[in-house]
Design a protein around this motif. Structure first.
Motif, PDB file in Angstrom:
ATOM      1  N   LEU A 402       1.192   8.282  -2.842  1.00 38.97           N
ATOM      2  CA  LEU A 402       0.021   7.213  -3.412  1.00 38.97           C
ATOM      3  C   LEU A 402      -1.459   7.810  -3.746  1.00 38.97           C
ATOM      4  N   ARG A 403      -1.325   9.030  -3.069  1.00 34.60           N
ATOM      5  CA  ARG A 403      -2.634   9.784  -3.547  1.00 34.60           C
ATOM      6  C   ARG A 403      -2.554  11.320  -2.992  1.00 34.60           C
ATOM      7  N   THR A 565      -6.882  -0.028   1.960  1.00 32.79           N
ATOM      8  CA  THR A 565      -7.874  -0.039   0.890  1.00 32.79           C
ATOM      9  C   THR A 565      -8.944   1.187   1.254  1.00 32.79           C
ATOM     10  N   SER A 568      -7.409   4.547   0.946  1.00 30.60           N
ATOM     11  CA  SER A 568      -7.145   4.771  -0.560  1.00 30.60           C
ATOM     12  C   SER A 568      -8.130   5.475  -1.217  1.00 30.60           C
ATOM     13  N   SER A 569      -9.528   5.343  -0.716  1.00 34.97           N
ATOM     14  CA  SER A 569     -10.770   6.071  -1.158  1.00 34.97           C
ATOM     15  C   SER A 569     -11.291   7.192  -0.332  1.00 34.97           C
ATOM     16  N   ARG A 608      -4.989  -5.125  -2.342  1.00 36.84           N
ATOM     17  CA  ARG A 608      -6.182  -4.695  -1.711  1.00 36.84           C
ATOM     18  C   ARG A 608      -6.287  -5.303  -0.276  1.00 36.84           C
ATOM     19  N   TYR A 641      -2.461  -0.427  -5.836  1.00 40.53           N
ATOM     20  CA  TYR A 641      -1.531   0.323  -6.502  1.00 40.53           C
ATOM     21  C   TYR A 641      -0.631  -0.492  -7.427  1.00 40.53           C
TER      22      TYR A 641
END
Ligand code: BGC
Length: 767
Positions: A402-403, A565, A568-569, A608, A641
């Motif tokens: 995913l990342r 969420t 994810s960053s 999210r 995503y």
């Protein structure tokens, strides 16, 4: 006179048959001998079945229509039930016991009808494969087919000949725990996975030596349970039912599923187990299903709970008249059906038809000619190296990246890796829910896999600790099998020290891999959640690990999308390996160190926050077309995503979209092609996906619909032209205005790319 001669000759055949069986010789009952062609098979099946039907008493017929769960207390011994002619047992997995009961049924029941043994072989029997949602994430139907074929081999070796799978319920709400058992949100992907699993379980034809009778379930609409709450009613419009929820069932029926299970809930106010329209009009009349239908567990008796049937007798009559051929577990048929036949509420013909279907399937499965197993051989056929390898390969192909900021993955093969989290060494959790015949000792955990990898890489060191534990909720229905482990840390002080210890390990390492997610009992049946956050203190652990400044990899173990969420960053790399199964730890080590490259894609939109559920990409766009992602005052309505998304350790370009024609007839097809190039430095996989949108028609159509996909493997620098045929029939839809399914001529958009947000676009027309 004639009757007694016939009885004598049957006895003679039976004696010869049993002598062969007990001598361990290959069994071919001359009465039930299997012919070689399928046409011949049908004729022979009909001869045997009609012959039996003529001899059966009403009680014997009702026996065949009953399935008894042997994990429940029994007032009549299983042997006696087998002698009396019960149709099926479920929840029994010991080969010797299965064989013994089969001997009793075949040798001591009046008509020598074999039993059929059912069990939930959902993603493996003793060897566990990735959960079905993960198999769908491979976007490779061959992966699902092979996993289920291997599962079938093991189950058959143990004597189990009927699985209650595949589950093909479309699930668009991540709160629903059973999302893990299906292929996610999309009817096209769901249909491809449904047929692949049927072929995997049953093989080319029902009746081969490793052929496990499939049971497509839960018919229909269970995935739309209100609020994602398990067993809750579903209210589904005709349009959604025909275009979204039913297609995977139709695909499974077309692929030859031998049986079908009804759902628990009310569908638009009518219980699925008493739903005439579903079971007659759709299943039999429209789809020509010729297997048999089983209810879900106690669902016939439950018709009274629904406020549908007045009492048990009414429940029995309604279920059998609606088309439930076999009742699972509740004894309503056994106790009430004979009276209902006698007083005319159920016709003799209806009972005969149900029994005919059951016996025909037993015949097709080969049970009449080959009812027994080789008990001595069974142990050597469990968890073989071949099974383990297949489990590992399936897990590698199901993982979704995913990342991966700054290409932190794959990890270097030197230095110290901190392996942290409550799931690093859990033998039960790595298998996921519905692993009921598995032995925990067979599991390779992430820690085991990492240690195995380190053993051949001397410059690599692993340090590990759990950091936090997952606080388990109420006991799950499967706790008997996988008793929830007792907490290791009993006091707050111990918990704080463990947390601090984990963070110290992160600080003193070069990189940390945090294995976080849900315990296996948090998804599956009766395991819906009202939140999607990482349970317990896992999020705090993750945040503290990130705060050290060390590179962090989040390795997810989960049966549903989770709220990640923040991660994810903030977290450098996120790899979702779902519940990868028995050899999962080896698969994960291979993925982390680049021996395998993730190429899976999400089979479900990733939210999210839980408040976005239900969430799916194939929505109808209504009003304000330029701002589709701003449907909330307090946040984006776009997924975190999208469906179809997944990264790789390599990079691909995709372009030069060409179409074999710009128009097609409603019965024709066009072939789309595009060039895919691996511009990275390693061999890797990409999944080419095609989405269409019908611009106008008798009803609004979804913004995008998946209509084709292909997973390809390309070497570094390699280029391939990928062609995907789109059949006009795939564009057909059921219209709430015309009340029929048809291809409506018009203009279509088409996108090709590597997720549902693909941008390479063209148009075509259907005339
Ligand atoms: C589930 C089915 C399952 C059956 C037998 C039910 O509670 O809904 O999916 O096959 O039990 O285990």
């Amino acid at each position: 006179m004639y009757a007694s001669a016939l009885r004598r000759s049957t006895l003679f055949v039976a004696i010869a048959f049993f002598t062969l069986a007990s001598a361990g010789l290959p069994l071919l009952n001359p009465v039930f001998a299997a012919p070689t062609t399928s046409e011949g098979n049908d004729v022979a099946a009909s001869r045997v079945v009609e012959g039996l039907l003529k001899k059966m008493t009403l009680e014997e017929k009702i026996g065949q229509m009953s399935q008894v769960a042997l994990n429940q207390p029994q007032t009549i011994s299983p042997e006696e039930q087998a002698r009396q002619g019960v149709g099926s047992f479920l929840f029994i997995t010991d080969p010797a016991r299965i064989n013994h009961l089969q001997h009793v049924a075949v040798e001591q029941s009046r008509l020598h009808i074999p039993l059929i043994f059912g069990f939930d072989v959902i993603h493996g029997f003793r060897t566990i494969y990735p959960v079905p949602l993960a198999l769908a994430a491979s976007w490779d139907p061959k992966v699902a087919e092979h996993a289920q074929h291997m599962a079938a081999r093991e189950a058959r070796a143990a004597g189990v000949n009927w699985t209650f799978a595949p589950m093909v319920d479309i699930a668009r709400d991540a709160r629903w725990g059973r999302i893990m058992e299906g292929a996610g949100e999309d009817p096209y992907l769901g249909a491809r996975m449904a047929e692949a699993q049927i072929h995997g379980f049953q093989g080319e034809t029902l009746g081969g030596p490793d052929s496990l009778l499939a049971c497509v379930k839960h018919f229909a609409g269970y995935g739309a349970a209100v609020g994602g709450r398990d067993y809750e009613e579903s209210n589904i419009s005709d349009e959604q039912l025909w275009n979204v929820y039913l297609p995977p069932f139709e695909a499974a029926v077309d692929a030859g599923s031998g049986t079908l299970m009804t759902a628990y809930m009310d569908l638009n106010g009518v219980p699925a187990a008493g739903n005439n329209w579903l079971l007659h009009d759709v299943l039999r009349d429209k789809w020509h299903f010729n297997g048999f239908v089983v209810s879900d567990w106690d669902a016939v008796k439950s018709l009274t709970v629904h406020g549908f049937a007045a009492d048990d007798a009414d429940a029995a009559a309604r279920a059998v008249n609606a088309g439930i051929d076999m009742e699972m577990t509740s004894h309503v048929y056994r106790d009430q059906l004979a009276a209902a036949v006698k007083d005319g509420r159920v016709s003799q013909a209806t009972v005969d038809e149900a029994v005919r279907r059951i016996l025909t399937v037993k015949y097709r499965l080969g049970l009449f000619s080959s009812p027994y197993i080789n008990v001595e051989e069974a142990p050597s056929r469990m968890v073989t190296q071949e099974q383990r390898t297949a489990s590992r390969l399936a897990a590698e192909r199901s993982a979704v990246l995913l990342r991966n900021e700054n290409q932190i993955l794959p990890l270097k093969t030197s230095g110290t890796v901190a392996l942290i989290g409550p799931l690093i060494d859990s033998k039960a959790d790595i298998m996921g829910s519905w692993s009921l015949a598995a032995h925990q000792a067979d599991s390779v955990t992430v820690l085991d896999g990492m240690k195995r990898y380190t053993a051949s890489h001397p410059a690599l060191k692993i340090v590990s600790t759990v950091g936090v534990e997952i606080e388990r909720g109420q006991p799950s229905i499967f706790d008997e099998q996988f008793a929830s482990p007792k907490p290791k840390f009993a006091t707050d002080d111990q918990r704080q020290r463990e947390f601090a210890h984990a963070i110290e390990l992160v600080k003193s390492s070069d990189v940390a891999v945090l294995v976080l997610g849900e315990s296996q009992d948090m998804s599956g049946e009766r395991a819906s959640r009202s939140t999607l956050t990482l349970p317990g203190k896992q999020e705090q652990l993750l945040e503290a690990a990130v705060a050290t400044g060390k590179p962090i990899v989040l390795l997810l173990m989960n049966g549903r999308p989770l709220d990640i969420t923040w991660a994810s960053s903030h977290v450098a790399a996120i790899l979702d390996d779902w519940y990868p199964g028995t050899d999962g730890g080896n698969a994960i080590a291979n993925l982390l160190f680049g021996e395998a490259v993730p190429g899976g894609k999400l089979p479900v939109s990733w939210p999210r926050t839980v408040g976005q559920e239900p969430l799916y990409y194939g929505e109808n766009l209504t009003q304000i077309p330029d701002a589709p992602n701003t449907r909330y005052w307090d946040g984006s309505s776009a997924p975190l995503y999208p469906f179809g998304f997944g990264l790789s350790y390599s990079t691909f370009t995709l372009g030069n979209l060409k179409s074999s024609a710009s128009t097609m007839h409603t019965t024709g097809s066009i072939t789309m092609s595009c060039d895919v190039t691996n511009i990275g430095k390693i061999a890797a996989d990409e999944v080419v996906q095609i989405y269409t949108h019908q611009r106008a028609g008798s009803a609004s159509r979804p913004v995008r619909e998946l209509k084709g996909f292909k997973r390809v493997t390309l070497k570094a620098g390699e280029h391939q032209t990928v062609s995907i045929k789109v059949d006009a029939q795939e564009l057909a839809f059921w219209s709430p205005q015309t009340h029929k399914r048809s291809v409506e001529p018009g203009v279509f958009d088409l996108w090709v790319g590597n997720s549902s947000q693909a941008t390479t676009h063209t148009t075509f027309a259907v005339k």
